[in-house]
Design a protein around this motif. Structure first.
Motif, PDB file in Angstrom:
ATOM      1  N   THR A   3     -13.487  -0.810  10.737  1.00 25.90           N
ATOM      2  CA  THR A   3     -12.255  -1.455  11.179  1.00 25.90           C
ATOM      3  C   THR A   3     -11.000  -0.746  10.884  1.00 25.90           C
ATOM      4  OG1 THR A   3     -12.250  -2.327   8.772  1.00 25.90           O
ATOM      5  CG2 THR A   3     -13.408  -3.935  10.515  1.00 25.90           C
ATOM      6  N   GLY A   4      -9.852  -0.976  11.469  1.00 30.03           N
ATOM      7  CA  GLY A   4      -8.720  -0.222  11.311  1.00 30.03           C
ATOM      8  C   GLY A   4      -7.796  -0.521  12.366  1.00 30.03           C
ATOM      9  N   THR A   5      -6.397  -0.668  12.163  1.00 32.97           N
ATOM     10  CA  THR A   5      -5.203  -0.999  12.823  1.00 32.97           C
ATOM     11  C   THR A   5      -5.388  -0.530  14.236  1.00 32.97           C
ATOM     12  OG1 THR A   5      -4.062  -1.123  11.072  1.00 32.97           O
ATOM     13  CG2 THR A   5      -2.806  -0.925  13.077  1.00 32.97           C
ATOM     14  N   ARG A  15     -15.089  13.009   1.636  1.00 34.00           N
ATOM     15  CA  ARG A  15     -13.888  12.937   1.926  1.00 34.00           C
ATOM     16  C   ARG A  15     -13.011  12.314   0.716  1.00 34.00           C
ATOM     17  NH1 ARG A  15      -9.602   9.056   3.429  1.00 34.00           N
ATOM     18  NH2 ARG A  15     -10.398   7.323   1.683  1.00 34.00           N
ATOM     19  N   LEU A  42     -10.008   3.582   1.335  1.00 37.02           N
ATOM     20  CA  LEU A  42      -8.641   3.252   1.612  1.00 37.02           C
ATOM     21  C   LEU A  42      -8.771   1.713   1.841  1.00 37.02           C
ATOM     22  CD1 LEU A  42      -6.186   2.869   3.988  1.00 37.02           C
ATOM     23  CD2 LEU A  42      -5.810   4.864   2.206  1.00 37.02           C
ATOM     24  N   ARG A  87       0.908  -1.325   0.221  1.00 37.78           N
ATOM     25  CA  ARG A  87      -0.056  -0.047   0.063  1.00 37.78           C
ATOM     26  C   ARG A  87       0.930   1.250  -0.051  1.00 37.78           C
ATOM     27  NH1 ARG A  87      -4.298   0.291   4.662  1.00 37.78           N
ATOM     28  NH2 ARG A  87      -2.548   0.885   6.068  1.00 37.78           N
ATOM     29  N   GLU A 128     -16.849   5.223   4.204  1.00 37.78           N
ATOM     30  CA  GLU A 128     -15.976   4.862   5.302  1.00 37.78           C
ATOM     31  C   GLU A 128     -16.508   5.632   6.540  1.00 37.78           C
ATOM     32  OE1 GLU A 128     -11.795   4.307   4.933  1.00 37.78           O
ATOM     33  OE2 GLU A 128     -11.642   5.165   3.133  1.00 37.78           O
ATOM     34  N   TYR A 148      -6.177  13.915   5.200  1.00 35.70           N
ATOM     35  CA  TYR A 148      -6.566  14.003   6.496  1.00 35.70           C
ATOM     36  C   TYR A 148      -6.809  15.277   7.123  1.00 35.70           C
ATOM     37  CZ  TYR A 148      -5.789   9.161   5.576  1.00 35.70           C
ATOM     38  OH  TYR A 148      -5.767   7.818   5.065  1.00 35.70           O
ATOM     39  N   GLY A 180      -8.008  -1.038   3.653  1.00 40.61           N
ATOM     40  CA  GLY A 180      -7.504  -1.179   4.827  1.00 40.61           C
ATOM     41  C   GLY A 180      -6.969  -2.736   4.978  1.00 40.61           C
ATOM     42  N   VAL A 181      -5.834  -2.856   5.662  1.00 48.46           N
ATOM     43  CA  VAL A 181      -5.479  -4.339   5.977  1.00 48.46           C
ATOM     44  C   VAL A 181      -6.568  -5.154   6.877  1.00 48.46           C
ATOM     45  CG1 VAL A 181      -3.498  -5.656   7.098  1.00 48.46           C
ATOM     46  CG2 VAL A 181      -3.072  -3.552   5.857  1.00 48.46           C
ATOM     47  N   THR A 182      -7.157  -4.381   7.778  1.00 51.68           N
ATOM     48  CA  THR A 182      -8.107  -4.827   9.014  1.00 51.68           C
ATOM     49  C   THR A 182      -9.544  -5.108   7.976  1.00 51.68           C
ATOM     50  OG1 THR A 182      -7.425  -3.314  10.407  1.00 51.68           O
ATOM     51  CG2 THR A 182      -8.773  -4.744  11.266  1.00 51.68           C
ATOM     52  N   ARG A 183      -9.791  -4.436   7.164  1.00 52.03           N
ATOM     53  CA  ARG A 183     -10.657  -4.768   6.059  1.00 52.03           C
ATOM     54  C   ARG A 183     -10.746  -5.899   5.322  1.00 52.03           C
ATOM     55  NH1 ARG A 183     -11.758  -4.400   0.744  1.00 52.03           N
ATOM     56  NH2 ARG A 183     -13.607  -3.619   0.001  1.00 52.03           N
ATOM     57  N   LYS A 218      -3.055   6.166   1.178  1.00 51.03           N
ATOM     58  CA  LYS A 218      -2.734   6.768   2.526  1.00 51.03           C
ATOM     59  C   LYS A 218      -1.783   7.846   2.266  1.00 51.03           C
ATOM     60  CE  LYS A 218      -3.038   4.339   6.988  1.00 51.03           C
ATOM     61  NZ  LYS A 218      -4.453   4.562   7.163  1.00 51.03           N
ATOM     62  N   THR A 273     -11.639   7.157   9.953  1.00 52.39           N
ATOM     63  CA  THR A 273     -10.471   6.947   9.224  1.00 52.39           C
ATOM     64  C   THR A 273     -10.528   5.385   9.407  1.00 52.39           C
ATOM     65  OG1 THR A 273      -9.004   7.176  11.427  1.00 52.39           O
ATOM     66  CG2 THR A 273      -9.034   8.906   9.539  1.00 52.39           C
ATOM     67  N   MET A 274     -11.576   4.893   9.360  1.00 46.65           N
ATOM     68  CA  MET A 274     -11.554   3.425   9.427  1.00 46.65           C
ATOM     69  C   MET A 274     -12.632   3.086   8.301  1.00 46.65           C
ATOM     70  SD  MET A 274     -12.685   2.730  13.245  1.00 46.65           S
ATOM     71  CE  MET A 274     -11.701   1.043  13.882  1.00 46.65           C
ATOM     72  N   ASN A 275     -12.586   1.572   7.761  1.00 48.42           N
ATOM     73  CA  ASN A 275     -13.447   1.140   6.938  1.00 48.42           C
ATOM     74  C   ASN A 275     -14.932   0.453   7.592  1.00 48.42           C
ATOM     75  OD1 ASN A 275     -10.467  -0.057   5.692  1.00 48.42           O
ATOM     76  ND2 ASN A 275     -11.697   0.984   4.231  1.00 48.42           N
TER      77      ASN A 275
HETATM   78  C1  LIG Z   1      -5.625   3.675   7.650  1.00 52.07           C
HETATM   79  C2  LIG Z   1      -7.079   3.806   7.357  1.00 52.07           C
HETATM   80  C3  LIG Z   1      -7.989   2.734   7.342  1.00 52.07           C
HETATM   81  C4  LIG Z   1      -7.620   1.438   8.016  1.00 52.07           C
HETATM   82  O1  LIG Z   1      -6.508   0.604   7.256  1.00 52.07           O
HETATM   83  P1  LIG Z   1      -5.910  -0.395   8.190  1.00 52.07           P
HETATM   84  O2  LIG Z   1      -4.985  -0.751   7.263  1.00 52.07           O
HETATM   85  O3  LIG Z   1      -6.878  -1.524   8.521  1.00 52.07           O
HETATM   86  O4  LIG Z   1      -5.595   0.158   9.559  1.00 52.07           O
HETATM   87  C5  LIG Z   1      -9.343   3.021   6.853  1.00 52.07           C
HETATM   88  N1  LIG Z   1      -9.562   4.015   6.330  1.00 52.07           N
HETATM   89  C6  LIG Z   1      -8.803   5.096   6.240  1.00 52.07           C
HETATM   90  C7  LIG Z   1      -9.051   6.543   5.591  1.00 52.07           C
HETATM   91  C8  LIG Z   1      -7.535   4.974   6.817  1.00 52.07           C
HETATM   92  O5  LIG Z   1      -6.663   6.054   6.731  1.00 52.07           O
END
Ligand SMILES: *Cc1c(COP(=O)(O)O)cnc(C)c1O
Length: 397
Positions: A335-337, A205, A279, A113, A250, A220, A281-284, A215, A253-255
Motif C-alpha cells: 500500500t502507498g499513495t 532498508r 514507514l 509525519r 516493507e 531512498y 504509511g497513510v494508506t497503511r 520519510k 517503498t510501500m507497506n
Molecule cells: C511513503 C512510503 C510508504 C507509503 O506511505 P503512504 O503515506 O501510504 O504513501 C511506505 N513505505 C515507504 C518506505 C515510504 O517511503
C-alpha cells in the motif's frame, strides 16, 4: 502567530515566529504552461505553474510563505542538504471531482509525519494546520492542472531541506520548506498487474534505532542498487527483511499486507508493526482502519471476507513458506499513495518462488486488495462522503 520550539543546540525552550499562512504572498505566473494530454502524463515528470516556499532560520523562526511561479532554487554549494542529507519529504494527492470539488486525502497525517521526520534530523517543526492552508491555496491556484478524469490526481510533494551555508556536522541553522505539484495519471495505466518481489537477504532498508520509520531523503538512494539487483533477477521490487529470522518489513517503498486463511475459515489480514522500522504509511493506516471497521461490523465493506481479523504483528518468511505449503496464503499486497494498492503474485526467496493467489483472472489483484482500493478511491474522489477527504475550494487567494 508565535509558537514554542526547542533550541536544537541547548534544548532550551524558545519562542520564535511560527508558520503563518495569513502573511503569504502570491505572485501569479505571467507565462502559464500548457498541460500535456492527461494520457501522456508520466509519474512525477510534469510540474504545475506555481510552487510554495517558506524559509526558516534558528534566530528568526519561520519567514514569509511565498506562492510564486515554479522556478529553480538557488542554493549555496555549502548548504547542509548537499553534504549531510538534511532532507525529508511527503507525498499526498489532491483529487478533483466532476463538479469541481477538490479534495486532499488525510493531509493532517502527512503534516504529523513531516513534523516527526523534521524532528528526527533536527530540522524545524511547524503548525501543520497552517501548512495545509498554504497547500490549499497552491492547489486552488493551480486547479486547472488537476485532471478530473477518474484515476487522475495532483501529486503534492512537500519537502524540507537544510540550507545553512556552512560545513560542519550539526543542526542546520537554516531550512527551506517547499511544495511542488505534479499532475499524475492512474498508476496502472494499462490495467492492474501484480508485481514480483525479491526477498533480499543481502541488503537491509532499516534497522532498529535507525531512520526507516521517517520519510528522510537519506533512506531512498541506498535502495536503488538493491532494486537494480532485484530487477536483474527478474523481480520488480525488493521485499525488505530484517534480522536472522527474516522478518518481513516493507515492499519497495510501500507497506506490506499479507492475508492468511485460518482453520475456521476466518481470514487474518496482517501487517508488520511500525517499531520505527516500517514507514507509517497513510494508506497503511487507512487500510487498517477500513478493515477494522468492517471486522467490527461498524461499516461493512463490499468484497471483504465475512469473517475478517486484522493484526499488526511480526511476520517471518517461514510463515509465508508454511502458508504456501498448507494452501492458506490468501493474498499479498503493498500500500502507498502512488498506487494505493499493488498486488504481489510471486516472492523469490532462497532460490525458489513462493506463488501467491491474485484473485480471479483479469482482476490483477486479490479480492481484499480490490475492496480496499475501491473504497479508498471512492472516498478520495468524493463518491463517498468521509472526514478523510478535506475540501480545498475554500482557500483564500
Ligand atoms: C511513503 C512510503 C510508504 C507509503 O506511505 P503512504 O503515506 O501510504 O504513501 C511506505 N513505505 C515507504 C518506505 C515510504 O517511503
Amino acid at each position: 502567530m508565535r509558537f514554542k520550539t526547542t533550541d536544537a543546540f541547548t534544548g532550551e525552550s524558545v519562542r520564535k515566529p511560527g508558520l503563518d499562512s495569513s502573511i503569504a504572498t502570491i505572485e501569479r505566473t505571467t507565462t502559464p504552461k500548457t498541460m500535456p494530454p492527461a494520457s501522456q502524463l508520466v509519474f512525477g515528470h510534469t510540474f504545475t505553474d506555481h510552487m510554495l516556499t517558506i524559509p526558516w532560520n534558528s534566530e528568526k523562526g519561520w519567514g514569509k510563505p511565498e506562492i510564486k511561479p515554479y522556478q529553480p532554487l538557488s542554493l549555496d554549494p555549502s548548504s547542509t542538504v548537499f553534504h549531510y542529507a538534511f532532507s525529508l519529504f511527503e507525498g499526498l494527492k489532491a483529487y478533483k471531482s466532476e463538479d469541481g470539488t477538490v479534495r486532499m486525502f488525510r493531509p493532517d497525517m502527512n503534516m504529523a509525519r513531516m513534523n516527526k521526520s523534521a524532528a528526527r534530523i533536527a530540522l524545524p517543526t511547524f503548525d501543520g494546520e497552517e501548512l495545509i492552508e498554504l497547500i490549499k491555496k497552491l492547489v486552488m491556484l493551480d486547479e486547472k492542472w488537476i485532471p478530473s478524469e477518474k484515476g487522475y490526481s495532483l501529486y503534492l510533494r512537500p519537502t524540507m531541506i537544510g540550507t545553512q551555508e556552512a560545513l560542519g556536522v550539526g543542526p542546520s541553522s537554516d531550512a527551506l520548506l517547499f511544495v511542488i505539484c505534479s499532475p499524475v495519471g492512474p498508476y496502472y495505466a494499462s490495467g492492474f498487474k501484480p508485481v514480483q518481489l525479491y526477498a533480499t537477504t543481502e541488503f537491509v532498508r532499516a534497522a532498529p534505532g535507525g531512520t526507516g520509520g521517517y520519510k528522510l531523503g537519506a533512506n531512498y538512494a541506498p535502495g536503488i542498487v538493491p532494486q537494480a539487483e532485484a530487477a536483474k533477477r527478474g523481480y520488480s521490487q525488493n521485499l525488505w527483511l530484517l534480522g536472522p529470522e527474516h522478518e518481513l518489513t516493507e515492499v519497495g517503498t510501500m507497506n506490506l499486507f499479507v492475508a492468511f486463511r485460518k482453520p475456521d475459515g476466518t481470514v487474518e489480514l496482517v501487517t508488520p508493526p511500525l517499531k520505527d522500522i516500517v514507514l507509517p504509511g497513510v494508506t497503511r493506516d487507512s487500510t487498517l482502519a477500513l478493515a477494522r471497521e468492517h471486522a467490527s461490523g461498524k461499516t461493512r465493506i463490499p468484497g471483504l471476507p465475512d469473517k475478517l481479523e486484522v493484526s499488526e504483528r511480526k511476520l517471518v518468511m517461514q510463515d509465508l513458506v508454511d502458508a504456501e505449503k498448507n494452501g492458506t496464503l490468501v493474498e499479498v499486497f503493498g500500500t502507498g499513495t502512488a498506487a494505493v494498492v499493488s498486488a504481489v503474485d510471486k516472492i523469490g526467496y532462497e532460490g525458489r518462488d513462493i506463488e501467491i493467489p491474485c484473485g480471479p483472472p483479469g482482476q490483477g489483484m486479490g479480492d481484499i486488495a480490490k475492496a480496499v482500493l475501491d473504497r479508498m478511491s471512492a472516498i478520495q474522489q468524493g463518491e463517498i462522503e468521509h472526514p478523510w477527504a478535506v475540501v480545498a475550494n475554500d482557500a483564500k487567494l
